[in-house]
Scaffold this motif. Sequence first.
Motif, PDB file in Angstrom:
ATOM      1  N   PRO A  78       0.835  -1.217   0.000  1.00 34.25           N
ATOM      2  CA  PRO A  78       0.000   0.000   0.000  1.00 34.25           C
ATOM      3  C   PRO A  78       0.858   1.251   0.000  1.00 34.25           C
ATOM      4  CG  PRO A  78       0.042  -1.010   2.169  1.00 34.25           C
ATOM      5  CD  PRO A  78       0.710  -1.981   1.250  1.00 34.25           C
ATOM      6  N   GLY A  79       0.503   2.207  -0.822  1.00 34.28           N
ATOM      7  CA  GLY A  79       1.240   3.457  -0.915  1.00 34.28           C
ATOM      8  C   GLY A  79       2.429   3.405  -1.840  1.00 34.28           C
ATOM      9  N   PHE A  80       2.563   2.442  -2.689  1.00 32.14           N
ATOM     10  CA  PHE A  80       3.699   2.352  -3.607  1.00 32.14           C
ATOM     11  C   PHE A  80       3.245   2.684  -5.012  1.00 32.14           C
ATOM     12  CE2 PHE A  80       6.186  -0.256  -6.602  1.00 32.14           C
ATOM     13  CZ  PHE A  80       7.393   0.372  -6.436  1.00 32.14           C
ATOM     14  N   LEU A  81       3.837   3.724  -5.589  1.00 32.53           N
ATOM     15  CA  LEU A  81       3.596   4.084  -6.983  1.00 32.53           C
ATOM     16  C   LEU A  81       4.945   4.205  -7.648  1.00 32.53           C
ATOM     17  CD1 LEU A  81       0.774   6.765  -6.679  1.00 32.53           C
ATOM     18  CD2 LEU A  81       0.544   4.400  -7.397  1.00 32.53           C
ATOM     19  N   ASN A  82       5.185   3.390  -8.594  1.00 34.02           N
ATOM     20  CA  ASN A  82       6.484   3.358  -9.271  1.00 34.02           C
ATOM     21  C   ASN A  82       6.582   4.522 -10.238  1.00 34.02           C
ATOM     22  OD1 ASN A  82       8.923   2.618 -10.195  1.00 34.02           O
ATOM     23  ND2 ASN A  82       8.309   0.626 -11.006  1.00 34.02           N
ATOM     24  N   LEU A  83       7.606   5.374 -10.034  1.00 33.57           N
ATOM     25  CA  LEU A  83       7.794   6.506 -10.934  1.00 33.57           C
ATOM     26  C   LEU A  83       8.503   6.103 -12.210  1.00 33.57           C
ATOM     27  CD1 LEU A  83       8.834   9.279  -8.389  1.00 33.57           C
ATOM     28  CD2 LEU A  83       6.583   8.789  -9.345  1.00 33.57           C
ATOM     29  N   GLU A 141      10.052  10.170  -1.161  1.00 27.39           N
ATOM     30  CA  GLU A 141      10.168  10.936   0.081  1.00 27.39           C
ATOM     31  C   GLU A 141      11.030  12.180  -0.115  1.00 27.39           C
ATOM     32  OE1 GLU A 141      11.711   8.234   2.897  1.00 27.39           O
ATOM     33  OE2 GLU A 141       9.795   7.237   3.301  1.00 27.39           O
ATOM     34  N   ARG A 142      12.068  12.101  -0.947  1.00 27.05           N
ATOM     35  CA  ARG A 142      12.922  13.266  -1.169  1.00 27.05           C
ATOM     36  C   ARG A 142      12.245  14.324  -2.028  1.00 27.05           C
ATOM     37  NH1 ARG A 142      16.889   9.410  -2.389  1.00 27.05           N
ATOM     38  NH2 ARG A 142      16.771  10.007  -4.584  1.00 27.05           N
ATOM     39  N   THR A 143      11.515  13.898  -3.034  1.00 26.82           N
ATOM     40  CA  THR A 143      10.934  14.855  -3.989  1.00 26.82           C
ATOM     41  C   THR A 143       9.613  15.430  -3.532  1.00 26.82           C
ATOM     42  OG1 THR A 143       9.989  12.975  -5.187  1.00 26.82           O
ATOM     43  CG2 THR A 143      12.118  13.817  -5.937  1.00 26.82           C
ATOM     44  N   THR A 144       8.785  14.611  -2.924  1.00 24.75           N
ATOM     45  CA  THR A 144       7.441  15.065  -2.533  1.00 24.75           C
ATOM     46  C   THR A 144       7.243  15.141  -1.039  1.00 24.75           C
ATOM     47  OG1 THR A 144       6.564  12.805  -2.608  1.00 24.75           O
ATOM     48  CG2 THR A 144       6.510  14.088  -4.651  1.00 24.75           C
ATOM     49  N   GLY A 145       8.197  14.651  -0.275  1.00 33.64           N
ATOM     50  CA  GLY A 145       8.038  14.705   1.170  1.00 33.64           C
ATOM     51  C   GLY A 145       7.271  13.536   1.737  1.00 33.64           C
ATOM     52  N   GLY A 146       6.947  12.548   0.964  1.00 35.10           N
ATOM     53  CA  GLY A 146       6.198  11.382   1.420  1.00 35.10           C
ATOM     54  C   GLY A 146       5.773  10.532   0.235  1.00 35.10           C
ATOM     55  N   LEU A 147       4.977   9.486   0.493  1.00 30.12           N
ATOM     56  CA  LEU A 147       4.483   8.624  -0.571  1.00 30.12           C
ATOM     57  C   LEU A 147       3.384   9.326  -1.349  1.00 30.12           C
ATOM     58  CD1 LEU A 147       4.347   5.211   1.322  1.00 30.12           C
ATOM     59  CD2 LEU A 147       6.123   6.064  -0.196  1.00 30.12           C
ATOM     60  N   LEU A 148       3.347   9.076  -2.655  1.00 32.85           N
ATOM     61  CA  LEU A 148       2.336   9.734  -3.496  1.00 32.85           C
ATOM     62  C   LEU A 148       0.934   9.256  -3.184  1.00 32.85           C
ATOM     63  CD1 LEU A 148       4.212   9.711  -6.924  1.00 32.85           C
ATOM     64  CD2 LEU A 148       3.934  11.614  -5.342  1.00 32.85           C
ATOM     65  N   SER A 149       0.823   8.014  -2.718  1.00 28.43           N
ATOM     66  CA  SER A 149      -0.517   7.489  -2.417  1.00 28.43           C
ATOM     67  C   SER A 149      -1.129   8.167  -1.203  1.00 28.43           C
ATOM     68  CB  SER A 149      -0.441   5.982  -2.175  1.00 28.43           C
ATOM     69  OG  SER A 149       0.425   5.721  -1.095  1.00 28.43           O
ATOM     70  N   GLU A 150      -0.304   8.747  -0.335  1.00 26.17           N
ATOM     71  CA  GLU A 150      -0.803   9.422   0.850  1.00 26.17           C
ATOM     72  C   GLU A 150      -1.093  10.894   0.604  1.00 26.17           C
ATOM     73  OE1 GLU A 150       2.064   8.789   3.823  1.00 26.17           O
ATOM     74  OE2 GLU A 150       1.801   6.600   3.903  1.00 26.17           O
ATOM     75  N   LYS A 151      -0.727  11.420  -0.600  1.00 23.87           N
ATOM     76  CA  LYS A 151      -0.995  12.823  -0.910  1.00 23.87           C
ATOM     77  C   LYS A 151      -2.438  13.011  -1.359  1.00 23.87           C
ATOM     78  CE  LYS A 151       3.304  14.177  -0.301  1.00 23.87           C
ATOM     79  NZ  LYS A 151       3.707  15.157   0.719  1.00 23.87           N
ATOM     80  N   SER A 152      -2.920  14.228  -1.143  1.00 21.42           N
ATOM     81  CA  SER A 152      -4.287  14.549  -1.601  1.00 21.42           C
ATOM     82  C   SER A 152      -4.258  14.928  -3.088  1.00 21.42           C
ATOM     83  CB  SER A 152      -4.856  15.699  -0.762  1.00 21.42           C
ATOM     84  OG  SER A 152      -4.034  16.842  -0.891  1.00 21.42           O
TER      85      SER A 152
END
Length: 456
Positions: free
Chosen positions: A15-20, A65-76
């Motif tokens: 959960p919370g993993f999105l491959n860039l 975590e470095r680019t967005t400050g956290g996992l993308l799945s947890e962002k709004s």
Amino acid sequence: MAPIRRLKRVAASQPGFLNLKSNSGAADSPGGRRKRLNKNKKKNWNKYSDINDVEGFLADVRLQERTTGGLLSEKSDESLFFLDAGPPKKAQLRVVEPEEEKKGRRGKVSRPLRIDLILQHDSLIPPPKDVLAYQLPNAKKLRRIAQKAEQLAAKGVVPRRQKRLPLDGTAKKAALEANNNPERAFYDIWNQESKDTADPWYLQQTGKTRVKRPERLSEKPSVLPAVEVIASGGSYNPDFFSHQALLQVAHEVEVKKQKAEDKLVKQLAVNRENIATEETIFREQVEGLVEEEREDDAANEEEGVAVGAIVVAVKKTEKQRKKERADKIKEQRRWAHRVRSDKRQQLFQLRSIKTSIKQQEEDTKEKRIQRKSNQEAQKAQPRRLGKLKFQPQDMEVQLSDELAGSLRQLKPEGSVLKDRFKSLQKRNLIEPRERAKFKRRLKLKYVEKRAFREVT
């Protein structure tokens, strides 16, 4: 291959993993026949296990975590997407610029330099918190003391330290004075002594005043100077009489040492009277062979006293007891009469008593002066600080034929390091010491090597 595929599916379904990075084009293409391995041994786990997919998953998580400050799945959705309503109109472009932005001479907004942008922290991960910076020594103990003080204050109990303060109001805090008051007290801000404006009683009871340093700690252990100046006869070009005086002192020191050695040899010498002769040797050999006649039995019979007899005490009569008691009382009365007569006789000896008292006071005063002078002289002597006694250094003196006419021809004598070491011992700064003797615990073992044996 089944366990590896299962591991990849588990990593991808986290959960919370999105491959860039898209890895859809990479297909598993097994090359040749797969080698059969024994996986029940620990040494083959890391050697033949494929963990590239797990490392890729962890690297992707760190990148998010470095680019967005956290996992993308947890962002709004609002933080990830925005509504594109076309190019903005001219009215919207005319926005009042904030005052913080600086403008150049031509009205252009000044941008930061590229070197500053490179040195900026581009990671959105907050730095780790330094736990040691927030820790206090004995924090748990101080917290427990504060809790106990709050509980006592709630019960109305006055602490003991507060009870010991004076009740006359002398420990009240002085009112703060204004800085612009010209009549306030003046003190030197560069002075090392602190300005204590509180009450001395309060400072003493609260333990804020320093303990007075004992004066004996400031006293030097010896009155001798650090560097003693040698006599004038020790110069490289001394006067004749001063040089002879120094030689006389050195001669007396050597004579004293020689007398001590002669005394020791004399004490250890064998007495001639104690040397065994032929007569004493023969007497010692025949001792006990010749029996001497003794008349012990006859002497015991003449005494007529039975050995081991019990002596019976004779009981005193009443008359004897009364006589002893009367004699004792008479002796006590005679002694008391003698004491009274001696006291009456002392009345006629007042002049001689005063003279004796005055003589005792003078003797006591002289002894006090002598004791004080001995103490002053003792300060210049080395004390016994250890098990060894201080041995003075040998005098560095040259004979008359060894004197040099100039400093260039002067031969150095003694050692500066040894002189300083002896000076420290003489001034009672360190105890007398001896050079440590090396004692070999194990014996040396000599081994004949094979190469040496071949040569011989």
